[in-house]
Motif scaffolding. Structure first.
Motif, PDB file in Angstrom:
ATOM      1  N   GLY B 242       1.540  -0.916   0.208  1.00 23.50           N
ATOM      2  CA  GLY B 242      -0.110   0.024  -0.066  1.00 23.50           C
ATOM      3  C   GLY B 242       1.061   1.217   0.281  1.00 23.50           C
ATOM      4  O   GLY B 242       1.879   1.233  -0.027  1.00 23.50           O
ATOM      5  N   THR B 243       0.361   2.468   0.217  1.00 23.26           N
ATOM      6  CA  THR B 243       1.180   3.629  -0.137  1.00 23.26           C
ATOM      7  C   THR B 243       1.914   3.951   1.141  1.00 23.26           C
ATOM      8  O   THR B 243       2.998   4.335   1.682  1.00 23.26           O
ATOM      9  CB  THR B 243      -0.215   4.676   0.048  1.00 23.26           C
ATOM     10  N   VAL B 245       3.665   1.583   2.036  1.00 23.88           N
ATOM     11  CA  VAL B 245       5.592   1.322   2.215  1.00 23.88           C
ATOM     12  C   VAL B 245       6.557   2.981   2.613  1.00 23.88           C
ATOM     13  O   VAL B 245       7.534   2.726   2.923  1.00 23.88           O
ATOM     14  CB  VAL B 245       5.541   1.051   0.542  1.00 23.88           C
ATOM     15  N   LEU B 246       6.174   4.504   2.673  1.00 20.57           N
ATOM     16  CA  LEU B 246       6.416   4.727   2.717  1.00 20.57           C
ATOM     17  C   LEU B 246       7.097   5.551   3.845  1.00 20.57           C
ATOM     18  O   LEU B 246       7.960   6.225   4.281  1.00 20.57           O
ATOM     19  CB  LEU B 246       5.297   6.731   1.857  1.00 20.57           C
ATOM     20  N   ASN B 248       8.643   3.963   6.583  1.00 18.15           N
ATOM     21  CA  ASN B 248      10.055   3.807   6.595  1.00 18.15           C
ATOM     22  C   ASN B 248      11.050   4.699   5.937  1.00 18.15           C
ATOM     23  O   ASN B 248      12.585   5.150   5.683  1.00 18.15           O
ATOM     24  CB  ASN B 248      10.550   2.399   6.565  1.00 18.15           C
ATOM     25  N   ILE B 249      10.709   4.923   4.021  1.00 18.75           N
ATOM     26  CA  ILE B 249      11.590   5.808   3.458  1.00 18.75           C
ATOM     27  C   ILE B 249      11.990   7.316   3.749  1.00 18.75           C
ATOM     28  O   ILE B 249      13.008   7.756   4.040  1.00 18.75           O
ATOM     29  CB  ILE B 249      11.457   5.694   1.976  1.00 18.75           C
ATOM     30  N   ASN B 251      10.657   8.312   6.631  1.00 11.99           N
ATOM     31  CA  ASN B 251      11.560   8.576   8.002  1.00 11.99           C
ATOM     32  C   ASN B 251      13.557   8.481   7.640  1.00 11.99           C
ATOM     33  O   ASN B 251      14.308   9.470   8.412  1.00 11.99           O
ATOM     34  CB  ASN B 251      11.093   7.290   8.504  1.00 11.99           C
TER      35      ASN B 251
END
Lengths: 79, 575
Positions: B242-243, B245-246, B248-249, B251
């Motif tokens: 899903g969206t 996933v953002l 961690n990146i 952060n």
């Protein structure tokens, strides 16, 4: 670890974690590139979307130094 | 079926269908809603008064079999920002309206009495009926109630208690294929619908098909287009994580606004990340992959179940999870899911409301991290319309004023979402210059600043950010007019076959001869139309600024402030 070696914290994300790890401290030759570190994880550099050293984007040709944190992401998006 | 404009006058409770004027003929989605609002709404009017109009429009390709073409645009003058507004969402309504030949639905005027209404849309036009049973009900009960009254196949657009109470962050919910909800979330369009005493809009199913001038050409272009979407690795990751996933990146890049925008990284990021969410969904037998409308090949939505493996929420997006999570320091995904469910049911924007909670926490209302407290306030105050609930329901700016907090992350009174502009400067340009207040979807520079899509621009540099945001804002305005989901942009930015195939589909649908340049020009003209409306409403370039604290408070880990000079920001409009 001798002075020709460095210790780097490698962080993996999304499906790169499958059968690997989230975060691991690893020892490498001091001359190693990001590309070689990626390959040592069994990851094809072609599948890599973004790499960051200490929260800054880096290229696959860059060479980390002792104590760096290297984050490796596949091609992802959202929004 | 010939396309028509459906018009509803709530002052004298009359309806009409009109031929589409030539000037609106080539428009759809946001291009059409913004043009109609600019043509017919007095820019200085009160957004909740009789002179505002609520405009609903499917996109140019909605109702066809084109992949990912089921987005519906809703527009008006926003009661939250005072600017023009368009918010689009998936669900079944766009495709159903297009098949009925409804090019746009315009709802104008205000009823004289305190009576609520339901609108019913069919191939014969619109009828208005008094509504009693569903008043005061949450959105899930409305969808279930309409399902019983009509059929599970009927389309529904509805407002919850927040819209009925005209809270400035109220959204409009649209039924999805599983009778769950998608939201035209931002800018308080639900309050505009509530001001007109329209509780819900029911759309009759039809077997009619959208007319396509050149079927063969259309099919071939759709094949190419679909392949570009399916083959794109970002589409594949969206279907898995899903969206969200953002988390961690963003952060990792130091741009995840934390504790009401006082930090750029959240200690609890793993607990609320897309990776963790995926594992929880699988473990509880939910669905990691789910489509918000028929024909979506990306499937970024999901079904998130509770601990008893029962449905809790879907369309559980990164921005909502960030806002309730990192910004309020809640590291418990179940509390965030409960809050998401409550906000869907109350019918309130999950970005605005969660950022408002973060400001309220700084104001001392609750401790940071108190996820259960947030759910309690949503249920007992916002949902019931207590004075506190109304203050929160009117957004982050409202809470800042009521609690004396000066660190209030808004532009044009709309909450800044999930990407800190100090650490991702392209996003700051979009927040500041957008015609609709702070909104990441207006020009998603994250693609190029962070994800390496469409090239790469250093997120911390001042260079190239204005041009990046401008190009994306123009492209986005055009995409928002086609009925396409914005996530086609990832393929469009990096796959040379994608955009020409999209233009070919539009040409095949209408027998037109548009070029890629025409599509860019459409985006330019939409932005200029919206800007002109805002200027006539009293906005100037002085409103295209970020809040003061971004200029003064460095954010860790990069310890950067917002440092794009005002003159640079003002160059945005040089086109």
């Amino acid at each position: 670890m001798n002075r020709n070696e460095i210790s780097v914290t490698v962080k993996l994300f999304a499906f790169f974690r499958e059968n690997r790890f989230k975060q691991q401290e690893q020892t490498f030759p001091a001359t190693i590139t990001v590309r070689e570190i990626v390959q040592r994880q069994g990851i094809d550099p072609e599948e890599v979307g973004v790499t960051m050293i200490n929260s800054r984007h880096c290229t696959l040709d860059q060479t980390p130094v002792q104590g760096d944190q290297l984050a490796i992401f596949p091609v992802i998006g959202g929004g | 079926m010939a396309e028509q404009i459906y018009r509803v006058n709530m002052t004298n409770l009359t309806t009409s269908t009109e031929p589409v004027p030539d000037k609106w003929m080539g428009l759809g989605g946001r291009g059409l809603t913004s043009t109609i609002v600019a043509d017919e709404v007095v820019p200085t009017c009160h957004p909740l008064g009789s002179k505002n109009k609520l405009v609903v429009a499917p996109g140019l390709l909605s109702g066809t079999v084109a992949a990912n073409s089921g987005r519906l645009s809703v527009g008006a003058k926003s009661p939250l920002t005072g600017t023009i507004k368009e918010a689009n969402a998936g669900g079944t309504a766009a495709q159903m309206l297009a098949k009925l030949g409804c090019k746009a639905l315009i709802i104008e005027g205000l009823p004289k009495n305190d009576i609520w209404y339901t609108l019913q849309i069919s191939k014969d036009g619109v009828t208005i009926q008094e509504e009693k049973e569903l008043i005061g009900k949450g959105n899930f009960a409305v969808v279930a109630g309409i399902g019983k009254r009509t059929s599970a196949k009927h389309g529904v657009m509805t407002i919850g208690p927040a819209g009925e109470m005209k809270m400035l962050s109220a959204n409009i919910s649209i039924k999805d294929p599983d009778s769950h909800l998608r939201s035209s979330g931002r800018g308080g369009l639900g309050a505009v619908m509530g001001s007109k005493k329209v509780k819900c809009i029911i759309i009759e199913p039809t077997d009619a098909k959208v007319e396509i001038v050149d079927q063969e050409k259309f099919k071939e272009a759709n094949r190419t287009f679909t392949k570009a979407l399916v083959d794109n690795p970002i589409s594949q990751a969206l279907g898995t994580y899903g969206t969200n996933v953002l988390v961690n990146i963003i952060n990792e890049s130091g741009a995840l606004p934390t504790k009401n925008f006082t930090g750029g990284q959240f200690d609890g990021h793993e607990e609320i990340s897309g990776e963790t969410m995926h594992d929880i969904i699988v473990e509880r037998e939910g669905k990691p992959r789910h489509n918000c409308h028929k024909g979506c090949v990306i499937q970024c939505s999901q079904i998130y179940n509770d601990k008893d493996k029962k449905y809790k929420t879907s369309g559980f997006e990164y921005e909502s999870i960030w806002a309730m999570g990192a910004d309020c320091c809640v590291d418990n995904l179940d509390h965030i899911a409960e809050a998401d469910h409550l906000m869907d049911d109350i019918g309130i924007d999950s970005i605005e409301t969660s950022v408002a909670m973060g400001v309220a926490m700084e104001g001392g209302l609750l401790a940071f991290g108190d996820g259960e407290g947030i759910c309690r306030i949503l249920r007992e105050d916002v949902g019931k319309g207590t004075p506190l609930g109304r203050i929160i329901g009117c957004g982050a700016g409202s809470v800042g004023r009521a609690f004396g907090v000066t660190r209030v992350p808004v532009v044009k009174n709309q909450a800044i979402p999930a990407y800190d502009p100090r650490a991702i400067k392209g996003m700051g340009i979009t927040y500041a210059t957008s015609t609709q207040g702070a909104d990441h979807t207006m020009g998603y520079t994250i693609a190029t600043n962070i994800l390496g899509v469409g090239g790469s621009v250093d997120p911390l540099s001042q260079e190239g950010q204005v041009e990046l945001s401008r190009n994306l804002q123009i492209a986005t305005a055009a995409i928002d007019s086609t009925g396409m989901c914005l996530f086609i942009a990832f393929a469009a930015l990096d796959d040379a076959t994608c955009l020409p195939a999209l233009v070919d589909m539009i040409n095949a649908r209408f027998g037109a001869d548009l070029t890629a340049e025409d599509v860019t020009n459409l985006g330019i003209s939409i932005l200029k139309t919206e800007r002109a409306f805002n200027e006539a409403a009293g906005f100037t370039s002085k409103d295209d600024r970020l809040p003061e604290f971004f200029y003064e408070e460095p954010i860790a880990p990069h310890n950067v402030v917002w440092d794009i000079p005002d003159e640079e920001l003002d160059k945005f409009w040089n086109f």
